[in-house]
Enzyme design. Structure first.
Site, PDB file in Angstrom:
ATOM      1  CB  SER A  23      17.339  13.362 -26.046  1.00 44.78           C
ATOM      2  OG  SER A  23      18.602  13.902 -26.381  1.00 44.78           O
ATOM      3  CG  ASP A  72      16.573  -2.975 -14.618  1.00 48.82           C
ATOM      4  OD1 ASP A  72      16.531  -1.995 -15.412  1.00 48.82           O
ATOM      5  OD2 ASP A  72      17.147  -4.041 -14.898  1.00 48.82           O
ATOM      6  CB  VAL A  73      13.002   1.622 -16.220  1.00 48.68           C
ATOM      7  CG1 VAL A  73      12.547   2.480 -15.061  1.00 48.68           C
ATOM      8  CG2 VAL A  73      14.344   2.080 -16.773  1.00 48.68           C
ATOM      9  N   GLY A 119      19.766  14.652 -11.293  1.00 51.62           N
ATOM     10  CA  GLY A 119      19.553  15.367 -12.555  1.00 51.62           C
ATOM     11  C   GLY A 119      18.115  15.790 -12.777  1.00 51.62           C
ATOM     12  CB  ILE A 120      16.065  15.746 -15.903  1.00 54.51           C
ATOM     13  CG1 ILE A 120      16.969  16.675 -16.725  1.00 54.51           C
ATOM     14  CG2 ILE A 120      14.605  15.942 -16.281  1.00 54.51           C
ATOM     15  CD1 ILE A 120      16.974  16.387 -18.226  1.00 54.51           C
ATOM     16  CE1 TYR A 174      20.078   9.170 -24.239  1.00 51.67           C
ATOM     17  CE2 TYR A 174      20.647  10.973 -25.724  1.00 51.67           C
ATOM     18  CZ  TYR A 174      20.023  10.517 -24.576  1.00 51.67           C
ATOM     19  OH  TYR A 174      19.366  11.392 -23.769  1.00 51.67           O
ATOM     20  CG  ASP A 202      17.512   6.351 -10.060  1.00 49.94           C
ATOM     21  OD1 ASP A 202      17.389   7.459 -10.608  1.00 49.94           O
ATOM     22  OD2 ASP A 202      18.511   5.608 -10.227  1.00 49.94           O
ATOM     23  CG  ASN A 226      14.264  11.598 -16.092  1.00 54.21           C
ATOM     24  OD1 ASN A 226      14.733  12.388 -16.908  1.00 54.21           O
ATOM     25  ND2 ASN A 226      14.922  11.197 -15.015  1.00 54.21           N
ATOM     26  CB  ALA A 227      15.121   5.917 -16.117  1.00 53.34           C
ATOM     27  CE  LYS A 233      16.453   9.606 -24.161  1.00 56.83           C
ATOM     28  NZ  LYS A 233      15.453   9.738 -23.089  1.00 56.83           N
TER      29      LYS A 233
END
Ligand SMILES: [Zn+2]
Length: 677
Positions: free
Chosen positions: A562, A482-483, A441-442, A575, A461, A509-510, A579
């Site tokens: 987002s 693992d962020v 993805g992004i 979510y 990732d 980004n994750a 964000k």
């Protein structure tokens, strides 16, 4: 050193090129032994050395013409192909010897105008030397063991002792026309020799066959190795080792101070059983400050390395002050050297940057600095071999390099600088960028976009297989992280610093997209969402800012916010809430890091096919709006589906926007209800 010649391999090489035009057996065998030499770093490094064969090829009117096939610039002996051995008509080449002088430009012209194929690369700067000698095959290297004998004050006597009359000695003259004439004269005065030792430079051997010339080369190197190993000596005293973590603390400080204006360096650390004792020598300040082992290394390593004395007791401020002092004096010396030599030669030269490329830190290792990863690696490789030359030379006698005067001629020789290439640097060249969620993805699009802009990337990732594929496609290092783990994010930033010497920015980004009504979402699930969608950004930003502060040359923090942060949707609260907090976090970093030149920005993207939501969800969301999935992706003011690449390009432009901080860039095709203000 042993010969690696194999009749079977030689024959196989001839067969491989059997049907290729302009590749006869001579050229095929020239490729074979050139590779044998080029693949041994104890003989040549990174494009060094050259080889030739005199043979006959057919020209465009069908005439057989005698030619010299000699290594072309830009080719590496270790991987050379016939195309890397441009064919120069030899007929009138010898007549050039009658000239008293031939400028570099005239020499290059003389070589190019005699090419059989006008699209050939420039023949080596040592083409005339190959051309003026009569032998069929000629091999030239800068072998470590040979340099240990010829980088000596009494090199001639040592060479006589080792080789007797088998090799003749040529005093140092810079490569080009004068050296070519001198080498030919030396050979003519000693017509029985198997080769020439060019003092302070390297070894030439020759023979009637590829095998003869190659094996004479190996025998000469072997004799030098045996001579040195028969001696004992050295003054090795290991100093105390620095803490293993010292490099992560030192590197960003050093990198920041080396960088100036827009210029950034990538650093490579080398340690090892040959490096540590060298750095521990009591006479390190003397032996390391004499110059490179062979002159063409000067364009990769500069004339001298920078010496640092870092003590385990020093804190960041003390390390910084020490580097400032040593670096300032290094740069002053460099500027003075260029001025002095340019004045002496009455030449006007554009001074190159005054920064060291090799930094020696006893107790830690050798650090190479380069404007690209490749340049840093080449510098480190060359200095590792310089160490083995110096060590062997000091056992044989006394290591002595060329005087600064001669090295200046080499460093500021246009034909040498041409080897570094003239391509204008890409906008993020030398910049290190850390990207999370890079497997797809992004994140994957960001990896490609930042790589295309010239950045050096560290990709992470939690999903190894696709991450490895993305990393392999752009040649970047990667790590499964693992962020949501602060400890792992911090360790990973340290690993990226160890890899490149520092950091310039990140794309955080994750993310995950849990769903469900906010009043009934399980607290554990909301906490988990905060871990990944909020705290991971904070872990990364705080670890990165620690490095950016130490570097002191600014940087950029890029967050993937987002649309949900500004225009949340039903059922996506778990979510949207974290964000929204990320946007606040981005602004907070903008406020608190502006004074150190660190910019903090976010991209607000919407409806990208990234796999964040599963396809069934997309169908449901689209259906709720009376749309199919494709129409759903295009339901914006521009009626245009937004690609992950569009988002990635927005991140790159924020990385390159020097006056922008605290900003959200929207990439959603137009959605006025979701605009930040
Ligand atoms: Zn050479």
């Amino acid at each position: 050193m042993q010969s690696r010649w194999s009749d079977a391999d030689a024959q196989a090489t001839i067969e491989r090129y059997r049907d290729e035009p302009q590749v006869n057996e001579d050229v095929a065998l020239r490729v074979y032994t050139s590779r044998l030499i080029g693949q041994d770093p104890a003989l040549v490094l990174h494009g060094g050395g050259n080889t030739s064969v005199k043979t006959t090829l057919v020209d465009d009117i069908g005439d057989e013409v005698p030619v010299l096939c000699v290594k072309g610039s830009g080719w590496d002996l270790g991987t050379i192909e016939p195309a890397g051995l441009p064919a120069v008509r030899i007929g009138s080449l010898g007549a050039l010897r009658d000239r008293d002088v031939l400028s570099d430009e005239d020499m290059v012209n003389a070589q190019r105008t005699r090419l059989i194929d006008s699209s050939s690369p420039n023949p080596s700067v040592e083409t005339l030397l190959h051309g003026f000698l009569p032998h069929k095959f000629i091999d030239h290297s800068h072998a470590d063991a040979i340099l240990a004998l010829i980088d000596q004050p009494d090199a001639e006597a040592i060479c006589k002792e080792v080789y007797g009359d088998r090799l003749a000695v040529v005093p140092y003259v810079m490569a080009g026309f004068t050296l070519a004439k001198l080498a030919a004269e030396t050979y003519e005065n000693n017509p029985d020799v198997e080769g020439l030792l060019l003092l302070k430079h390297g070894l030439f051997t020759f023979g009637d066959t590829a095998k003869e010339s190659y094996e004479r080369h190996i025998q000469a190197v072997d004799a030098a190795e045996r001579f040195a190993s028969g001696k004992t000596g050295g003054v090795q005293v290991a100093r105390g080792s620095l803490e293993p973590c010292a490099y992560e603390a030192l590197a960003p400080i050093l990198r920041g101070k080396l960088g100036a204006g827009e210029r950034r360096y990538l650093l490579t650390l080398r340690r090892g059983p040959a490096i540590d004792p060298f750095l521990g020598r009591t006479d390190l300040a003397s032996v390391s400050q004499r110059g490179p082992a062979t002159p063409d290394h000067v364009i990769r390593t500069k004339r001298l390395p920078l010496l640092l004395d870092i003590m385990p007791t020093m804190d960041g401020a003390a390390i910084g002050a020490h580097i400032d002092e040593r670096l300032a004096s290094y740069r002053e010396d460099y500027v003075a050297y260029v001025e002095r030599e340019a004045n002496y030669k009455e030449r006007r030269v554009a001074q190159l940057d005054p920064d060291p490329r090799i930094i020696l830190v006893p107790g830690l290792g050798l650090i190479a600095a380069g404007t690209s990863e490749k340049a840093a690696r080449i510098g480190a490789d060359i200095y590792e071999h310089t160490i083995s030359v110096i060590e062997a030379a000091e056992v044989v006698g006394c290591y002595e390099a060329l005087p600064a005067r001669d090295l200046f001629d080499m460093e500021y020789w246009s034909l040498e600088q041409a080897k570094l290439g003239k391509a204008s640097p890409k906008p993020l060249e030398g910049r290190v960028v850390y990207i999370t969620g890079a497997a797809r993805g992004i994140g994957a699009a960001c990896a490609r976009a930042f790589a295309a802009a010239g950045a050096s990337l560290y990709l992470t990732d939690r999903d190894e297989t696709p991450l490895r594929d993305v990393a392999a496609s752009i040649g970047a290092p990667f790590e499964v992280v693992d962020v949501a783990s602060e400890e792992k994010v911090r360790a990973s930033i340290d690993h990226s610093v160890r890899t490149f010497g520092g950091l310039d920015g990140f794309v955080s980004n994750a993310g995950i997209a849990p769903q469900g009504p906010i009043d009934s979402v399980a607290t554990e699930e909301l906490k988990r969402s905060f871990e990944v969608n909020f705290f991971s950004h904070q872990y990364l930003a705080s670890a990165a800012v620690r490095v950016l502060r130490a570097q002191g040359v600014g940087g950029f923090l890029l967050f993937n916010a987002s649309k949900a942060a500004f225009n949340p949707g039903k059922g996506l609260g778990a979510y949207a809430v974290p964000k929204a907090a990320v946007v606040a976090l981005m602004k907070q970093y903008a406020i608190e890091c502006g004074d150190i030149g660190v910019r903090s920005n976010a991209v607000n993207a919407d409806r990208i096919r990234t796999g964040l939501l599963d396809p069934d969800d997309i169908e449901r969301r689209a259906a709720a709006r009376g749309l199919d999935a494709d129409a759903y992706y295009r339901s914006n003011l521009l009626s245009r589906e937004v690609a992950a690449e569009d988002v990635a390009n927005a991140f790159v432009s924020l990385a390159l926007a020097p006056s922008t901080t605290g900003c959200v860039v929207t990439v959603d095709g137009g959605n006025i209800a979701a605009s930040p203000r």
